[in-house]
Design an enzyme around this catalytic site. Structure first.
Site, PDB file in Angstrom:
ATOM      1  N   ARG A 164       0.855  -1.191   0.000  1.00 51.59           N
ATOM      2  CA  ARG A 164       0.000   0.000   0.000  1.00 51.59           C
ATOM      3  C   ARG A 164       0.892   1.241   0.000  1.00 51.59           C
ATOM      4  NH1 ARG A 164      -0.275  -1.956   5.433  1.00 51.59           N
ATOM      5  NH2 ARG A 164       0.562  -0.453   6.936  1.00 51.59           N
ATOM      6  N   ASP A 210       9.602 -10.452   6.388  1.00 49.18           N
ATOM      7  CA  ASP A 210       9.478  -9.694   7.633  1.00 49.18           C
ATOM      8  C   ASP A 210      10.868  -9.185   7.976  1.00 49.18           C
ATOM      9  OD1 ASP A 210       9.282  -8.732  10.223  1.00 49.18           O
ATOM     10  OD2 ASP A 210       8.211 -10.459  11.011  1.00 49.18           O
ATOM     11  N   ASN A 220      11.461   0.333   2.008  1.00 49.21           N
ATOM     12  CA  ASN A 220      10.306   1.196   2.259  1.00 49.21           C
ATOM     13  C   ASN A 220       9.585   0.844   3.560  1.00 49.21           C
ATOM     14  OD1 ASN A 220       8.047   3.079   1.337  1.00 49.21           O
ATOM     15  ND2 ASN A 220       6.956   1.122   1.380  1.00 49.21           N
ATOM     16  N   TYR A 241       9.818   8.059  15.790  1.00 51.34           N
ATOM     17  CA  TYR A 241       9.877   7.978  14.329  1.00 51.34           C
ATOM     18  C   TYR A 241      10.957   8.907  13.787  1.00 51.34           C
ATOM     19  CZ  TYR A 241       8.252   8.270   9.473  1.00 51.34           C
ATOM     20  OH  TYR A 241       8.169   8.236   8.104  1.00 51.34           O
TER      21      TYR A 241
END
Length: 228
Positions: free
Chosen positions: A12, A56, A83, A153
């Site tokens: 996605r 993973d 990504n 993050y």
């Protein structure tokens, strides 16, 4: 010969948009996700011979299995696009950030990326012009005003940029760069973001196929080098 391109976390958002763009350019795209069924479904939606792999990035055995599958199927890897990433803390303040959240974020966004690069380095070495694209963020820039948004993050993306520098030194024959897609309307970015996933993926596609191989160890946004 079609370039073989692996994109992690590509079911996605920006990763999927990049997969569509690259497949439209004639690349052999491999969509990777820890959910193999979702990866296969995304590959079917892209079409154009796109394939999939279960991967993973936080699990060494999963990464090694993906390497073997791609080696058996293609024999090499031309582009590795890292990504995959998580965003767990959003608007939490640094003073309230739980250390375990930071550790989990770093384990995926930085350690996981390193694990994948280490594992796929031998397959990249079989390419005539290997490339690694690390999907970073302007949130990780040190050259700017301090910000309080999503501290775990942001820290992880700053660390990812340093990983790009380290990989550039460790892999002198590989074109390694970080890229900033900008704030995009994805599951992570939210509906208020000004950019589409396709706009965010444009620089990834450019770095994967068109940018000169001499562009190494840089931070890139909208096809231009930006400060770290």
């Amino acid at each position: 010969m079609k370039p073989v391109i692996l994109i992690t976390g590509a079911t996605r958002g920006i990763g999927f948009a990049a997969a569509r763009q690259l497949a439209a350019r004639g690349a052999q795209v491999i969509i990777a996700s820890r959910d193999g069924a979702r990866a296969a479904e995304a590959a079917a939606r892209v079409g154009s011979g796109t394939s999939s792999v279960t991967l993973d990035i936080t699990d060494q055995a999963s990464v090694e299995a993906a390497v073997k599958q791609i080696e058996d199927q293609f024999g090499r890897l031309d582009v590795l696009a890292n990504n995959s990433a998580i965003l767990l803390d959003h608007y939490q303040s640094l003073l309230e950030l739980k250390p375990e959240v930071l550790l989990e974020t770093l384990n995926t966004n930085v350690v996981g990326t390193l694990r994948v690069c280490q594992a796929f380095a031998p397959l990249l070495a079989k390419s005539s012009a290997p490339r690694i694209v690390n999907v970073s963020s302007g949130a990780g820039q040190l050259d700017g005003e301090p910000q309080s948004w999503a501290p775990a993050y942001c820290i992880s993306k700053t660390a990812l940029n340093m990983l790009t520098q380290q990989l550039t030194a460790a892999l002198p024959d590989v074109m390694v760069n970080s890229m900033c897609p900008g704030w995009c309307r994805t599951e992570m970015g939210g509906s208020e973001a000004p950019r589409t996933p396709d706009e965010g993926a444009d620089t990834l596609t450019w770095l994967a196929l068109d940018a000169p191989h001499t562009l190494r160890g840089k931070f890139v946004k909208d096809r231009a080098v930006i400060p770290w």
